[in-house]
Design an enzyme around this catalytic site. Structure first.
Site, PDB file in Angstrom:
ATOM      1  N   GLU A   1      20.408  13.650   7.352  1.00  0.00           N
ATOM      2  CA  GLU A   1      21.670  14.301   7.710  1.00  0.00           C
ATOM      3  C   GLU A   1      21.544  15.216   8.912  1.00  0.00           C
ATOM      4  OE1 GLU A   1      20.486  14.231   4.586  1.00  0.00           O
ATOM      5  OE2 GLU A   1      21.917  12.912   3.582  1.00  0.00           O
TER       6      GLU A   1
ATOM      7  N   PHE B   1      28.745  13.143   0.197  1.00  0.00           N
ATOM      8  CA  PHE B   1      29.156  14.300  -0.614  1.00  0.00           C
ATOM      9  C   PHE B   1      29.031  15.566   0.238  1.00  0.00           C
ATOM     10  CE2 PHE B   1      28.029  11.058  -3.611  1.00  0.00           C
ATOM     11  CZ  PHE B   1      28.894  11.236  -4.685  1.00  0.00           C
TER      12      PHE B   1
ATOM     13  N   ASP C   1      28.370  18.396  -0.532  1.00  0.00           N
ATOM     14  CA  ASP C   1      27.208  19.187  -0.950  1.00  0.00           C
ATOM     15  C   ASP C   1      26.008  18.974  -0.011  1.00  0.00           C
ATOM     16  OD1 ASP C   1      28.110  19.569  -4.185  1.00  0.00           O
ATOM     17  OD2 ASP C   1      28.840  17.803  -3.143  1.00  0.00           O
ATOM     18  N   PHE C   2      25.943  17.798   0.616  1.00  0.00           N
ATOM     19  CA  PHE C   2      24.792  17.488   1.469  1.00  0.00           C
ATOM     20  C   PHE C   2      24.818  18.267   2.780  1.00  0.00           C
ATOM     21  CE2 PHE C   2      24.988  12.954  -0.521  1.00  0.00           C
ATOM     22  CZ  PHE C   2      24.670  13.494  -1.761  1.00  0.00           C
TER      23      PHE C   2
ATOM     24  N   HIS D   1      26.775  17.640  -6.682  1.00  0.00           N
ATOM     25  CA  HIS D   1      27.660  16.604  -6.137  1.00  0.00           C
ATOM     26  C   HIS D   1      29.130  16.891  -6.453  1.00  0.00           C
ATOM     27  CE1 HIS D   1      23.905  14.281  -5.979  1.00  0.00           C
ATOM     28  NE2 HIS D   1      24.504  13.370  -5.251  1.00  0.00           N
TER      29      HIS D   1
HETATM   30  C1  LIG Z   1      20.753  14.824   1.006  1.00  0.00           C
HETATM   31  C2  LIG Z   1      21.279  13.611   0.342  1.00  0.00           C
HETATM   32  N1  LIG Z   1      21.730  12.596   1.099  1.00  0.00           N
HETATM   33  C3  LIG Z   1      22.217  11.491   0.534  1.00  0.00           C
HETATM   34  C4  LIG Z   1      22.258  11.367  -0.831  1.00  0.00           C
HETATM   35  C5  LIG Z   1      22.864  10.139  -1.489  1.00  0.00           C
HETATM   36  N2  LIG Z   1      21.778   9.313  -2.030  1.00  0.00           N
HETATM   37  C6  LIG Z   1      21.389   9.431  -3.302  1.00  0.00           C
HETATM   38  S1  LIG Z   1      20.082   8.468  -3.641  1.00  0.00           S
HETATM   39  C7  LIG Z   1      20.060   7.855  -2.084  1.00  0.00           C
HETATM   40  C8  LIG Z   1      19.039   6.827  -1.701  1.00  0.00           C
HETATM   41  C9  LIG Z   1      17.647   7.323  -1.842  1.00  0.00           C
HETATM   42  O1  LIG Z   1      16.753   6.317  -1.486  1.00  0.00           O
HETATM   43  P1  LIG Z   1      15.224   6.479  -1.802  1.00  0.00           P
HETATM   44  O2  LIG Z   1      14.751   7.814  -1.369  1.00  0.00           O
HETATM   45  O3  LIG Z   1      14.528   5.305  -1.236  1.00  0.00           O
HETATM   46  O4  LIG Z   1      15.145   6.480  -3.397  1.00  0.00           O
HETATM   47  P2  LIG Z   1      15.514   5.275  -4.387  1.00  0.00           P
HETATM   48  O5  LIG Z   1      16.959   5.418  -4.708  1.00  0.00           O
HETATM   49  O6  LIG Z   1      15.197   3.996  -3.746  1.00  0.00           O
HETATM   50  O7  LIG Z   1      14.680   5.534  -5.595  1.00  0.00           O
HETATM   51  C10 LIG Z   1      21.058   8.427  -1.314  1.00  0.00           C
HETATM   52  C11 LIG Z   1      21.324   8.103   0.088  1.00  0.00           C
HETATM   53  C12 LIG Z   1      21.792  12.453  -1.591  1.00  0.00           C
HETATM   54  N3  LIG Z   1      21.855  12.441  -2.918  1.00  0.00           N
HETATM   55  N4  LIG Z   1      21.290  13.553  -0.985  1.00  0.00           N
END
Ligand SMILES: Cc1ncc(C[n+]2csc(CCOP(=O)(O)OP(=O)(O)O)c2C)c(N)n1
Ligand SMILES: [Mg+2]
Lengths: 343, 321
Positions: free
Chosen positions: A71, A94, A96-97, A140
């Site tokens: 982000e 979201f 929150d991010f 969230h």
């Molecule tokens: C700061 C932030 N950005 C975006 C998200 C939305 N989000 C939740 S899980 C995810 C993907 C994460 O991918 P990875 O780190 O590879 O973990 P995996 O889900 O594959 O276990 C995203 C983009 C979030 N929760 N927090």
């Protein structure tokens, strides 16, 4: 004119504006979705809740950019691109991010114009989901619009319906300042009649969704619906309310709020953000300062408690303002009698 | 490396518990009874368990949104976890947090995390505590391939090196961050990223418990001995959607079925230990049966557990106020 969901209204605003102006680009996490996936499908998601679906297919990889989960860098890139000729609409998923990228918004985008002596233009829109009601828990579910409203240089928009969303988003995209555009995540499937052609709703002009004599209710975003619901019920008991949807918290249409309170003499403010230093305190301060003489009762704020948003449904329901709580706040200001002798 | 029988049995139980817990959640989620977001760890069990086999309650871990497996591997009880996911008062966080925020600090479990990249900085802090307090502990950050692109993660790799912290960065690489492939989102390699910070790097097949156990053993020993932080890159596959409800149109048909058929850590474990008569198949069967009962009981208990009470809403915002 046809019935459209909140989601469709936003999608249509983005599409029509992108057709109009090639400088408009989109970026965000999974905003298309599927890049680098084994199926070779792109536009698989159109954002986590499908709001930007189809835009990658229509406008292609030079206009719609999936981002890594970074982000600080992509929101910052949107700021930099805005300052140098593009008109980015970045999706933060979201709100929150924003914790991950606040510097680029607060210290960069918001400050350029002033700090550079009026020489910069940063025509940027950051779209994000806000609000409780999804059991999405503490990280969230926040309603962070007061945080952005607090920062000079940002404009802040909270649409309360599909019609409002389309007109306000087109206005946001055409605006030359950084705009934070907050969509309540519970409202994406709400539907209403929305014009097919592009239209704008100006910032800083509140919408008086109903007029009444007894109490003014100022409500933000999704809370506007709850306020109207409460006003319907109160009407049956002969209590007539005005309901004001300010549409934008920055700029804030203080004139409409003050005029309305001068007529009714009573004010209830409904705000789903955390209660300290929120929009309710801001509007209350405005009215006490500018319309003190016309107040017949203390101002009442219908707000959540000073806690993070809880996960469990029972607690989340207690947390969030609703029509019943608005109704009882209105009844309490109506019942108020001055006990001390008027000076 | 020889692994003691009790560790093998415990690890198998842990992996089986995670598998059954997650498969059951998949079913229960579809009924609509479970609120909020649920991200399943199915297929990735050997990673959390292989790493946590080397940890004690003194050591700290930080998890992710996909946290159930890490919690179970670190010893959090399934009854309290299930109740939490159902939003009950008896949940480990009293129904305040839900699936994405399960935590038990008494077990060194610093929480699942709704913020991608939230864990690595916290783990620098936990490692600093271990170092300053000289308690012999290490701190382990689990984070995904997607999270490897967060500034917080990259800054933490640097900070941990600068401060020579007893920290272990476990990159759980399942090839996807939501619907986006790592091949699109991750520039360079995790190995080169570690090298860029001068950090020792280990990698392993995360569907093979023995491979994870071996690599994690070396990585954790390095950090525990005071030699500074390490990265452990674990190659994995996700068996379900990013969250429950994701139709996974971005993955080729049969991808998950092949993973299940060829890279099932539980099947592979059983084959491996019974082939060389390391463990008796009946011992594994017993574990399977007992875990099945345990999950059944946890779901039953969660469904009938009391809801949080109104007074809980404003409790525990502060220690004192
Ligand atoms: C700061 C932030 N950005 C975006 C998200 C939305 N989000 C939740 S899980 C995810 C993907 C994460 O991918 P990875 O780190 O590879 O973990 P995996 O889900 O594959 O276990 C995203 C983009 C979030 N929760 N927090
Ligand atoms: Mg991943």
């Amino acid at each position: 004119m046809s019935k459209k969901s909140f989601r469709q209204a936003i999608n249509e605003a983005l599409r029509q504006e992108m057709q109009r102006d090639p400088r408009i680009i989109l970026m965000g996490e999974d905003i298309a979705g599927g890049q680098g996936g084994s199926a070779g499908v792109v536009d698989a998601w159109g954002g986590v809740l499908g709001v930007t679906k189809g835009l990658y297919t229509e406008f292609g990889p030079d206009r719609v950019f999936d981002t890594p989960i970074s982000e600080a860098s992509y929101i910052g890139a949107a700021v930099g691109a805005a300052a140098t000729g593009l008109r980015p609409v970045a999706e933060l998923m979201f709100v929150d991010f924003v914790g991950c990228c606040l510097d680029q918004i607060m210290n960069q985008a918001a400050k350029f114009r002033y700090m550079f002596g009026g020489k910069a233009r940063t025509p940027l829109v950051i779209r994000a989901m806000y609000g409780a009601g999804f059991n999405a828990a503490a990280q969230h579910s926040q309603a962070l619009y007061p945080l952005f409203t607090h920062i000079p240089g940002l404009k802040v928009v909270i649409p309360s319906s599909p019609y409002e969303a389309k007109g306000l988003l087109i206005e946001a995209i055409r605006d030359d300042d950084p705009v934070i555009f907050l969509e309540n995540k519970v409202m994406y499937d709400d539907e209403e009649e929305v014009p097919d052609e592009p239209y704008t709703i100006p910032f800083g002009e509140a919408n008086l969704t109903r007029e009444g004599d007894d109490v003014t209710i100022v409500a933000f975003g999704r809370m506007v619906n709850f306020a109207n619901e409460a006003a319907d019920r109160l009407e049956k008991d002969g209590i007539s309310c005005s309901v004001i949807d300010p549409r934008t918290t920055s700029p804030l249409d203080s004139a409409t709020i003050l005029e309305c309170v001068e007529d009714t003499g009573r004010l209830v403010i409904v705000d789903e953000s955390s209660p300290r230093c929120n929009m309710a305190t801001d509007v209350a301060a405005l009215v006490v300062e500018e319309a003190f003489e016309s107040l017949k009762a203390p101002i009442r704020r219908v707000v959540p408690p000073h806690t993070p948003v809880p996960f469990a449904t029972v607690l989340e329901k207690l947390y969030l303002p609703d029509a019943a709580r608005i109704e009882s706040a209105v009844r309490s200001v109506m019942a108020y009698k001055k006990t001390k002798q008027d000076a | 490396m020889q692994i003691a029988h009790n560790i093998l049995l415990r690890s198998y139980r842990s992996m089986r518990t995670i598998r059954d817990f997650e498969e059951r959640l998949h079913v229960e989620f579809a009924t609509g009874e479970i609120p909020g977001f649920v991200h399943l760890y199915c297929g990735e069990e050997a990673s959390g368990v292989g790493v946590c086999a080397h940890l004690t309650d003194t050591d700290t871990i930080a998890s992710t949104h996909r946290g159930h497996g890490h919690c179970i591997a670190k010893g959090v009880g399934v009854e309290g976890m299930m109740a939490e996911i159902y939003g009950r008062k008896t949940g480990v966080c009293h129904g305040k947090g839900g699936s994405m925020h399960i935590a038990d600090l008494s077990l060194g479990m610093l929480g699942a995390n709704g913020i991608v990249g939230g864990g690595p900085p916290l783990i620098c802090g936990a490692a600093l505590s271990h170092k300053v307090l000289k308690d012999g502990g290490v701190a382990v950050a689990f984070y995904g391939d997607g999270a490897s692109n967060e500034g917080t993660t990259l800054e933490s790799l640097n900070l941990a090196m600068v401060w020579q912290l007893p920290a272990v960065f476990v990159c759980e690489d399942n090839g996807y961050g939501e619907a986006t492939g790592a091949s699109y989102a991750c520039a360079g390699t995790q190995k080169a990223r570690a090298a860029g910070f001068g950090m020792p790097y280990f990698e392993c097949d995360g569907t093979d418990f023995f491979a994870v156990h071996e690599a994690a053993g070396q990585a954790i020993a390095h950090a525990r001995a005071g030699n500074g932080p390490v990265m452990l890159h674990v190659h994995l596959a996700r068996w379900y959607g990013h969250f429950e409800g994701d139709a996974m149109t971005y993955r080729i048909n049969g991808e998950v079925a092949r993973e299940r058929a060829e890279h099932d850590c539980l099947k592979n474990f059983r084959q491996r230990v019974t082939e060389v008569s390391l463990l008796d198949p009946s011992a594994l069967d017993e574990i399977d049966a007992s875990v099945k009962d345990e999950i059944e009981a946890a779901v039953k208990a969660a469904k009938s557990a009391p809801l949080p009470e109104p007074a809980d809403l404003e409790a525990d915002v502060y220690v004192s106020y």
